[in-house]
Design a protein around this motif. Structure first.
Motif, mmCIF file in Angstrom:
data_model
loop_
_atom_site.group_PDB
_atom_site.id
_atom_site.type_symbol
_atom_site.label_atom_id
_atom_site.label_comp_id
_atom_site.label_asym_id
_atom_site.label_seq_id
_atom_site.Cartn_x
_atom_site.Cartn_y
_atom_site.Cartn_z
ATOM 1 N N LEU A 204 -8.606 2.280 -6.121
ATOM 2 C CA LEU A 204 -8.867 1.326 -5.043
ATOM 3 C C LEU A 204 -9.775 0.219 -5.564
ATOM 4 O O LEU A 204 -10.790 0.505 -6.198
ATOM 5 C CB LEU A 204 -9.562 2.003 -3.857
ATOM 6 C CG LEU A 204 -8.736 2.888 -2.920
ATOM 7 C CD1 LEU A 204 -9.648 3.502 -1.871
ATOM 8 C CD2 LEU A 204 -7.629 2.086 -2.258
ATOM 9 N N HIS A 205 -9.404 -1.020 -5.318
ATOM 10 C CA HIS A 205 -10.296 -2.141 -5.599
ATOM 11 C C HIS A 205 -10.807 -2.658 -4.253
ATOM 12 O O HIS A 205 -10.011 -3.075 -3.400
ATOM 13 C CB HIS A 205 -9.563 -3.244 -6.362
ATOM 14 C CG HIS A 205 -9.161 -2.827 -7.748
ATOM 15 N ND1 HIS A 205 -7.865 -2.778 -8.171
ATOM 16 C CD2 HIS A 205 -9.907 -2.403 -8.798
ATOM 17 C CE1 HIS A 205 -7.810 -2.360 -9.420
ATOM 18 N NE2 HIS A 205 -9.043 -2.121 -9.822
ATOM 19 N N VAL A 206 -12.114 -2.572 -4.077
ATOM 20 C CA VAL A 206 -12.724 -2.870 -2.779
ATOM 21 C C VAL A 206 -13.791 -3.937 -2.923
ATOM 22 O O VAL A 206 -14.668 -3.846 -3.791
ATOM 23 C CB VAL A 206 -13.363 -1.592 -2.170
ATOM 24 C CG1 VAL A 206 -13.866 -1.865 -0.764
ATOM 25 C CG2 VAL A 206 -12.370 -0.444 -2.165
ATOM 26 N N GLN A 207 -13.721 -4.947 -2.076
ATOM 27 C CA GLN A 207 -14.773 -5.957 -1.982
ATOM 28 C C GLN A 207 -15.810 -5.467 -0.978
ATOM 29 O O GLN A 207 -15.457 -5.048 0.125
ATOM 30 C CB GLN A 207 -14.200 -7.307 -1.521
ATOM 31 C CG GLN A 207 -13.117 -7.869 -2.423
ATOM 32 C CD GLN A 207 -13.675 -8.487 -3.688
ATOM 33 O OE1 GLN A 207 -14.882 -8.481 -3.908
ATOM 34 N NE2 GLN A 207 -12.800 -9.006 -4.533
ATOM 35 N N CYS A 208 -17.079 -5.518 -1.365
ATOM 36 C CA CYS A 208 -18.163 -5.011 -0.521
ATOM 37 C C CYS A 208 -19.132 -6.138 -0.187
ATOM 38 O O CYS A 208 -19.424 -6.990 -1.023
ATOM 39 C CB CYS A 208 -18.908 -3.883 -1.227
ATOM 40 S SG CYS A 208 -17.844 -2.521 -1.746
ATOM 41 N N ARG A 209 -19.648 -6.108 1.012
ATOM 42 C CA ARG A 209 -20.517 -7.179 1.476
ATOM 43 C C ARG A 209 -21.857 -7.200 0.753
ATOM 44 O O ARG A 209 -22.385 -8.256 0.426
ATOM 45 C CB ARG A 209 -20.744 -7.040 2.992
ATOM 46 C CG ARG A 209 -21.530 -8.178 3.623
ATOM 47 C CD ARG A 209 -21.586 -8.014 5.133
ATOM 48 N NE ARG A 209 -22.132 -6.711 5.505
ATOM 49 C CZ ARG A 209 -22.173 -6.250 6.755
ATOM 50 N NH1 ARG A 209 -21.660 -6.978 7.737
ATOM 51 N NH2 ARG A 209 -22.688 -5.067 7.014
ATOM 52 N N SER B 165 -6.541 -4.247 -3.824
ATOM 53 C CA SER B 165 -5.486 -3.608 -4.592
ATOM 54 C C SER B 165 -5.640 -2.097 -4.486
ATOM 55 O O SER B 165 -6.752 -1.588 -4.378
ATOM 56 C CB SER B 165 -5.559 -4.040 -6.061
ATOM 57 O OG SER B 165 -4.544 -3.425 -6.828
ATOM 58 N N SER B 166 -4.519 -1.390 -4.527
ATOM 59 C CA SER B 166 -4.585 0.059 -4.378
ATOM 60 C C SER B 166 -3.386 0.733 -5.041
ATOM 61 O O SER B 166 -2.338 0.126 -5.237
ATOM 62 C CB SER B 166 -4.614 0.436 -2.894
ATOM 63 O OG SER B 166 -3.427 0.015 -2.248
ATOM 64 N N CYS B 167 -3.578 1.984 -5.389
ATOM 65 C CA CYS B 167 -2.491 2.828 -5.896
ATOM 66 C C CYS B 167 -2.865 4.268 -5.581
ATOM 67 O O CYS B 167 -3.959 4.709 -5.910
ATOM 68 C CB CYS B 167 -2.304 2.648 -7.401
ATOM 69 S SG CYS B 167 -1.021 3.733 -8.095
ATOM 70 N N VAL C 159 0.839 -1.200 0.000
ATOM 71 C CA VAL C 159 0.000 0.000 0.000
ATOM 72 C C VAL C 159 0.872 1.249 0.000
ATOM 73 O O VAL C 159 1.800 1.372 0.801
ATOM 74 C CB VAL C 159 -0.935 0.008 1.228
ATOM 75 C CG1 VAL C 159 -1.787 1.271 1.246
ATOM 76 C CG2 VAL C 159 -1.824 -1.236 1.217
ATOM 77 N N ASP C 160 0.568 2.196 -0.886
ATOM 78 C CA ASP C 160 1.318 3.444 -0.958
ATOM 79 C C ASP C 160 1.072 4.292 0.296
ATOM 80 O O ASP C 160 -0.022 4.278 0.869
ATOM 81 C CB ASP C 160 0.907 4.258 -2.193
ATOM 82 C CG ASP C 160 1.259 3.549 -3.490
ATOM 83 O OD1 ASP C 160 2.220 2.754 -3.487
ATOM 84 O OD2 ASP C 160 0.562 3.794 -4.493
#
Length: 233
Positions: A105-110, A47-49, A26-27
């Motif tokens: 940002l790649h985010v998994q959401c419930r 994943s993030s940048c 993570v940056d």
């Protein structure tokens, strides 16, 4: 298995792995934002940048840059100088492209309502061809001009990360308060016009949300990619 328990297990597995970005970590400029999301039970990042300037060498397919088929000549998450680009360009054999990419940002959401808080896109980028078949097609003066623009975008990107963090924090705090008062939540649902109005301009976030709404209209906000926990997982 209970849906929430399954997502919790999935989240634990995801956070036990390295960040899926090319860097693998993570940056610094986005650490607090990632921690904020991962600290909530309904989210986790994969994943993030924080934003970067990159120089790619490859073939342009229909004027589209396919990064997976390109050679990365240069990548930096800080302001870039002309000399670094010139040196990197000497290694180019194909079509070199200078790019600035904002926050990703790649985010998994419930579930869907969790994803809706994050569903925004960005056009705050830059993509310019510099060479063709290894031959430089622009002047060094023009490269210097492009880097000034890219570096300005990098600075603006940092401000947007901070603004987005503050807005997201307000939104999550409001959600927590709403969930802790279910009777008030039901009352709000009975007044659909009032609920719709509050969703468009939440007072709890003050100027922060108002500014964010204006940015959304210009389609210039940080980019967030969300994945909803599948129903049949």
């Amino acid at each position: 298995m209970d849906r929430n328990a399954e997502f919790k297990r999935w989240k634990a597995q995801g956070l036990s792995k390295a960040d899926l970005s090319r860097k693998g970590s993570v940056d610094e400029d986005v650490v607090e934002l990632v921690q904020l999301l991962n600290g909530r039970e309904q989210y986790f990042t994969t994943s993030s940048c924080a934003g970067r300037i990159i120089l790619l060498d490859g073939n342009i397919n229909g004027f589209k840059v396919q990064k997976q088929n390109c050679c990365w000549l240069l990548v930096t998450h800080k302001p870039c100088v002309k000399d670094d680009v010139i040196v990197a360009l000497k290694k180019a054999n194909g079509d070199a492209i200078l790019k600035f990419e904002p926050l990703i940002l790649h985010v998994q959401c419930r579930q869907l309502q969790d994803a809706q808080i994050l569903a925004i896109r960005s056009t705050h980028g830059l993509e310019v061809p510099l060479s063709h078949k290894g031959k430089l097609m622009v002047t060094e003066e023009y490269i210097d001009f492009l880097l000034k623009i890219a570096n300005q975008k990098m600075e603006e990107n940092k401000k947007r990360i901070e603004r987005f963090y503050n807005c997201l924090q307000h939104a999550l705090e409001k959600e927590t308060i709403t969930n802790s008062h279910p009777k008030e939540k039901i009352k709000d649902k009975n007044n659909s016009s009032y609920t719709h109005k509050k969703k468009r301009n939440p007072e709890a976030c003050g100027k922060c949300i108002e500014e964010n709404d204006k940015e959304l209209e210009n389609d210039d906000d940080p980019g967030i990619s969300v994945t909803i926990f599948p129903e049949d997982y």
